[in-house]
Write a protein that holds these residues in place. Structure first.
Motif, short mmCIF file in Angstrom:
data_model
loop_
_atom_site.label_atom_id
_atom_site.label_comp_id
_atom_site.label_asym_id
_atom_site.label_seq_id
_atom_site.Cartn_x
_atom_site.Cartn_y
_atom_site.Cartn_z
N ASN A 1 0.82 -1.22 0.00
CA ASN A 1 0.00 0.00 0.00
C ASN A 1 0.86 1.26 0.00
O ASN A 1 0.51 2.26 -0.65
N VAL B 1 -7.01 -1.40 -6.53
CA VAL B 1 -6.57 -0.04 -6.20
C VAL B 1 -6.04 0.68 -7.43
O VAL B 1 -6.32 1.88 -7.64
N ALA B 2 -5.28 -0.04 -8.26
CA ALA B 2 -4.66 0.57 -9.45
C ALA B 2 -4.87 -0.36 -10.64
O ALA B 2 -3.97 -1.12 -11.01
N THR C 1 3.75 1.63 -1.38
CA THR C 1 4.28 1.82 -2.74
C THR C 1 3.20 2.31 -3.69
O THR C 1 3.44 3.20 -4.53
N LEU C 2 1.99 1.74 -3.58
CA LEU C 2 0.89 2.19 -4.44
C LEU C 2 0.54 3.65 -4.18
O LEU C 2 0.21 4.40 -5.11
N GLU C 3 0.65 4.08 -2.94
CA GLU C 3 0.36 5.47 -2.61
C GLU C 3 1.38 6.41 -3.26
O GLU C 3 1.02 7.49 -3.76
N VAL D 1 -4.08 -5.15 -5.63
CA VAL D 1 -3.40 -4.14 -6.44
C VAL D 1 -4.26 -3.78 -7.65
O VAL D 1 -4.39 -2.60 -8.02
N TRP E 1 4.18 -3.58 -12.87
CA TRP E 1 4.13 -4.03 -11.49
C TRP E 1 4.58 -5.49 -11.41
O TRP E 1 3.93 -6.38 -11.96
N GLN F 1 -0.83 5.19 -14.94
CA GLN F 1 -0.66 3.83 -14.44
C GLN F 1 -0.17 2.86 -15.52
O GLN F 1 0.56 1.92 -15.23
N ILE G 1 2.99 5.81 -6.03
CA ILE G 1 2.67 5.82 -7.47
C ILE G 1 1.54 6.80 -7.74
O ILE G 1 1.57 7.57 -8.72
N ARG G 2 0.53 6.79 -6.88
CA ARG G 2 -0.61 7.70 -7.06
C ARG G 2 -0.18 9.16 -6.91
O ARG G 2 -0.57 10.01 -7.71
N LEU H 1 -2.27 -0.57 -13.93
CA LEU H 1 -0.87 -1.01 -13.91
C LEU H 1 -0.67 -2.22 -14.82
O LEU H 1 -1.56 -3.07 -14.95
#
Length: 611
Positions: free
Chosen positions: A375, A405-406, A377-379, A402, A393, A388, A381-382, A409
């Motif tokens: 989470n 959320v995204a 790392t995803l934050e 994942v 990934w 995306q 990226i955002r 990717l």
């Protein structure tokens, strides 16, 4: 008054003296012999051949492993804790050993060509034994510590196979002179048949070898796929410190289509770029935090990481031997680099609309972000604002979460799975080592709409092979080198290769037949039998004094047709021998004055007799 007068002066055999002297320390004429080689010396000749074969494979392996020298040095660093270029001593000893053994092998072939008895000097026997032992130890060590690198040999044969075949065909065709001479000289029918059948078997095997040679570069030019995209692995680590902003900027200047990095999580949850488990190799942590230099990189918070220098090590270790070519301004810029965060990399890639690939390392068990690392790392990226679809990934953990959320990717797997399984898991691309995917696998994935990225590709020959195989992209530490490869190094159609194959076989066969006929004709008139030779061979019951007298008469007789033929042969083979040796080891030129000034090398063999 007693007068001394030479009984006879016969032709000097300088080349033959050089040949037998270097190989077996037999500089004098009376030390040489045309007798059959003893079983003991034949065994040493076999050991010499085995040593030469092993060294040839060892030399070829390290020549082609140049693509992965940095990987090998990094592997040594993880075992020893000290960074050094471990390939330098290996290459130096390999070159010296191969040159020495190849030279002895050439001398042995020259002995056979001129009909001399093989008698390897004991010092050379020690050298051959040492070379065989060290090569065997090298094979075992590589197999136990770096076994996956053996895969570079079958991959490289896709590029070098056709040319190695032609080289082997030329060498075996040239050996026809030696084989034909041996068959013409000997009077043993069984020996003639065995040698001839063995030689013809090897020759026939080489004639048919192209049936087993496969290379993706043997294809029609119209079927060549577009040039693969090049992704800068850790940026451009040959031009700047790995995983730094400067390194990625240099990679973008080389027109790469993507950037690849290794990502870790700091103690306060900031993803940053670091390949090693510790900060010791690529930062000055030993100077700033000497008590923590062996701690895991994830145990540092971002404030501590940001205070470290990540460029001075590059100037000190010079891992790719490129620092000396840098300008002073470039050196200052390199020396001021710091640790780079993942957000900085993503913003740079977004600015240039480039793809980003990163390998994410999970923090240790007691780390605050042990459960939230995905989470976190995803934050990042955002927050970076990068589209995306530009992010590949690779972590296999919580892919379902994942995707929720995204969803944009590019789901990428680092494990080779069947296309059906990849589609079921929603994976659209693969990131594999170059030795894990064959040309057939690449074509199958391409038909299934699965893009394949292979790492690490630094050499033009490997890039060319993968290009012909149809790979879509490669990850490279040398984008500055691959930039200079606008087209595969070689590419030929199957019809062209077939024409070369048939033409080479026909030429070789014609030359071999011609050599055998010529050798038979040339040596058939050379068998002159001196009556004293017959008497000497039949003198079994004579006294040693009579035998010695007959030897002297034979040595100083004027009928030396075979010796002239032997001298001519030895001169030719000695010249070839020296040319090959000097080509392999140019520094030998410095030794020539010493060689020709040796008082034992060239003897006049002038005998006097008291009247």
């Amino acid at each position: 008054m007693v007068k001394h007068q030479p009984l006879q002066v016969y032709e000097r055999q300088l080349c033959l003296s050089c040949l037998t002297g270097i190989y077996g320390c037999r500089w004098k004429r009376y030390q040489r012999s045309h007798d059959d080689t003893t079983k003991w010396e034949f065994l040493w000749s076999l050991i010499l051949f085995i040593t030469f074969s092993l060294l040839l494979v060892w030399f070829y392996f390290w020549w082609e492993a140049h693509n992965d020298y940095n990987e090998f040095n990094w592997f040594l660093y993880n075992r020893s804790g000290e960074w050094s270029d471990g390939t330098v001593p290996i290459l130096a000893t390999t070159a010296a050993g191969f040159t020495y053994i190849a030279f002895l092998m050439i001398l042995a072939l020259c002995h056979i060509a001129v009909g001399q008895q093989l008698n390897l000097h004991w010092l050379h026997k020690i050298g051959v034994s040492a070379a065989l032992l060290t090569t065997a130890i090298g094979f075992i060590s590589v197999n136990q510590t770096w076994g996956e690198e053996w895969a570079v040999i079958p991959v490289s044969l896709q590029a070098t196979g056709p040319f190695l075949h032609l080289g082997a065909l030329v060498a075996v065709t040239a050996l026809a002179w030696l084989v034909a001479g041996q068959i013409a000289r000997t009077e043993k029918i069984r020996f003639q048949v065995v040698v001839l059948l063995l030689y013809l078997s090897v020759l026939l095997g080489l004639y048919m070898a192209p049936l087993s040679i496969t290379s993706p570069c043997i294809m029609d030019h119209a079927n060549l796929t577009p040039r693969p995209d090049v992704i800068g692995h850790q940026g451009a680590p040959m031009l700047a410190p790995e995983n730094t902003i400067l390194s990625f900027q240099r990679a973008l200047q080389m027109n790469v289509s993507g950037l690849e990095a290794d990502v870790a999580i700091s103690f306060d949850g900031v993803p940053f770029l670091m390949r090693d488990r510790t900060l010791r190799r690529t930062t000055d942590v030993g100077k700033v935090f000497p008590a923590r230099q062996l701690d895991d990189a994830s145990s540092f918070n971002w404030t501590d990481l940001h205070s470290l220098n990540a460029g001075q090590w590059f100037l000190k270790d010079d891992p790719f031997w490129t620092v000396q070519s840098m300008a002073q301004r470039e050196v200052m810029l390199v020396g001021n680099q710091g640790v780079c965060s993942l957000e900085q990399l993503l913003r740079l890639a977004s600015l240039h609309n480039q793809t980003v690939v990163f390998s994410l390392r999970r923090p240790p068990h007691r780390h605050p972000c042990y459960h939230s690392w995905i989470n976190d790392t995803l934050e990042v990226i955002r927050l970076s604002g990068i589209p995306q679809h530009l992010v590949m990934w690779t972590p296999d953990w919580d892919r379902g979460q994942v995707r929720q959320v995204a969803p944009g990717l590019q789901q990428t797997s680092v494990e080779k799975l069947p296309p059906q399984v990849l589609h079921q898991q929603g994976i659209s691309s693969l990131l594999l080592r170059y030795s894990q995917a064959s040309p057939y696998d690449i074509r199958e994935f391409s038909r299934s709409n699965v893009s394949v990225t292979l790492y690490t590709v630094n050499e033009p020959w490997l890039f060319s092979v993968l290009w012909c195989s149809g790979v879509s992209s490669v990850s490279s530490e040398a984008p500055n080198i691959l930039r200079k490869v606008p087209y595969p190094i070689w590419l030929m159609s199957p019809d062209e290769y077939c024409l070369i194959w048939v033409a080479a076989d026909l030429i070789s066969f014609t030359v071999v037949i011609g050599i055998f006929v010529f050798q038979k004709w040339r040596l058939s008139g050379m068998h002159s039998y001196n009556p004293e030779q017959i008497m000497l061979s039949a003198a079994v019951r004579r006294s040693s004094r009579d035998v010695n007298i007959m030897k002297e008469k034979l040595i100083f007789s004027g009928k030396e047709g075979p010796h002239r033929e032997e001298n001519w042969n030895s001169c030719v083979y000695c010249i070839v021998c020296w040319c090959l040796f000097l080509w392999l080891y140019p520094s030998t030129l410095k030794c020539l004055p010493l060689l020709f000034s040796c008082p034992y090398l060239f003897t006049t063999d002038l005998m006097t007799l008291d009247r």
